[in-house]
Enzyme design. Structure first.
Site, short mmCIF file in Angstrom:
data_model
loop_
_atom_site.label_atom_id
_atom_site.label_comp_id
_atom_site.label_asym_id
_atom_site.label_seq_id
_atom_site.Cartn_x
_atom_site.Cartn_y
_atom_site.Cartn_z
N LYS A 93 0.83 -1.21 0.00
CA LYS A 93 0.00 0.00 0.00
C LYS A 93 0.86 1.26 0.00
CE LYS A 93 -0.95 0.29 5.00
NZ LYS A 93 -0.42 1.63 5.25
N ASP A 94 2.16 1.13 0.31
CA ASP A 94 3.07 2.27 0.29
C ASP A 94 3.76 2.45 -1.06
OD1 ASP A 94 2.60 2.83 2.98
OD2 ASP A 94 4.25 1.56 3.65
N ARG A 141 -7.10 8.97 2.66
CA ARG A 141 -8.27 8.12 2.34
C ARG A 141 -9.14 7.94 3.57
NH1 ARG A 141 -9.37 2.99 3.92
NH2 ARG A 141 -7.23 2.73 4.61
N ARG A 142 -8.54 7.51 4.68
CA ARG A 142 -9.33 7.28 5.88
C ARG A 142 -9.98 8.56 6.37
NH1 ARG A 142 -4.49 3.70 8.32
NH2 ARG A 142 -5.19 1.60 7.70
N ARG A 159 0.84 10.55 12.81
CA ARG A 159 1.84 9.73 12.14
C ARG A 159 2.68 8.94 13.13
NH1 ARG A 159 5.69 12.13 8.29
NH2 ARG A 159 6.06 9.90 8.07
N ARG A 165 1.72 5.46 17.62
CA ARG A 165 0.31 5.88 17.56
C ARG A 165 -0.46 5.42 18.81
NH1 ARG A 165 -1.24 5.43 11.09
NH2 ARG A 165 0.91 5.54 10.37
N CYS A 252 -0.45 10.23 -2.22
CA CYS A 252 -0.92 10.57 -0.88
C CYS A 252 -1.78 11.83 -0.88
CB CYS A 252 0.28 10.74 0.05
SG CYS A 252 1.09 9.18 0.47
#
Length: 314
Positions: A93-94, A141-142, A159, A165, A252
């Site tokens: 996904k990166d 996106r989230r 981040r 987190r 991004c």
């Protein structure tokens, strides 16, 4: 099969490049484990090389402000091109949708859970969050998906690796956050999630839950080794998803979600594009033969762009 492949040895180990986070190291070790098992090799036949990438070094800015997806791959790919490492392990996904000249990405491990995880020390789900609650996320996106569903919530930049987190949540920086369920499971932290969010509620990021192994295009011995651990179904799914992302010029700075499933001989692809502020979204889906996955991805992207109209992303 192994007689035709030049295998690494403790004297000449295969160098595996990776980021240095606990999750990235887990992924590199998993690739090593798969290769050890496939070719009956000792651990000493491999060397895990940690490479610092810009995305991990700059933590006080949003990803969209410092360059997008390549922030997690550029230095690793440079080491691969320079011969400092032999393969590179990535969270798919990166990954940018195109690889630098001289590099190939055609090996994927079996995909894990694609879903997002809802994480909060106080609340059990998105629906339980009170009016005006603060949600932290670094994912555009989230953030867009959440703003679309709960415009009352306050969204803040969030981040760092999983451990960072979690500490921020405990310190009260936010009431909740989202992480990839696959990452939590791989770290033995699945219990941290209050629940996994079904794709029908929040479609995940393209290629979420997939691990990719990149190599030099001309390195035939390494290509032969990686072919032995490649998961075909994951490759078919990602062919559709990444073609979808490529046509949308995903970065991004553009909120895009997509998920392909293989059902029988067909690929079923669902996609979503959103305005960055979450004020609107366009969704769609397509089905077709697995061999046409990339074409299906491009076609769905074209459909969503046509329906969204010019200037949709702002």
């Amino acid at each position: 099969m192994t007689r035709d492949i030049a295998l690494p040895t403790p004297a000449r180990p295969l160098k595996i490049g990776t980021r240095g986070s606990p999750l990235a190291l887990w992924q590199a070790h998993e690739v090593r484990r798969c290769l050890m098992e496939a070719f009956e090799l000792p651990e000493a036949a491999f060397e895990v090389v940690v490479i610092k990438v810009m995305g991990d070094q700059v933590q006080d800015k949003a990803l969209r402000e410092i360059g997008g997806k390549g922030l997690f791959t550029r230095e690793i790919e440079e080491a691969l091109l320079d011969g400092g490492i032999d393969i590179a392990v990535h969270s798919m996904k990166d990954m940018p949708t195109l690889q630098p000249e001289g590099l190939a990405l055609d090996c994927y491990l079996k995909r894990a859970d694609v879903r997002d995880a809802f994480v909060s020390p106080r609340y059990g789900s998105i629906g339980e969050l009170p009016q005006g609650a603060t949600v932290g996320s670094s994912s555009l996106r989230r953030r867009a998906q959440l703003a679309l569903r709960r415009p009352d919530l306050k969204l803040v930049e969030f981040r760092g690796n999983v451990q960072t987190r979690m500490r921020k949540l405990e310190e009260g920086v936010a009431d909740a956050t989202f992480l990839a369920m696959a990452g939590l499971t791989r770290l033995g932290m699945a219990g941290v999630a209050r629940g996994a969010i079904a794709p029908e509620e929040m479609l995940p990021a393209v290629a979420q839950g997939a691990i990719g192994v990149e190599r030099r295009s001309a390195d035939a011995p390494v290509a032969a080794m990686l072919a032995a651990i490649h998961d075909r179904e994951t490759g078919l799914r990602l062919a559709a998803e990444r073609a979808f992302l490529l046509r949308l010029d995903g970065s991004c700075q553009t909120p895009i979600a997509g998920l392909a499933m293989v059902e029988g001989g067909e690929v079923w692809l669902r996609g979503e594009i959103l305005r960055p502020d979450g004020s609107a979204s366009v969704t769609g889906e397509r089905r077709g033969p697995v061999a046409e996955g990339a074409a299906i991805g491009r076609a769905l992207a074209e459909e969503l762009l046509d329906r969204a109209g010019p200037g949709f992303f702002g």
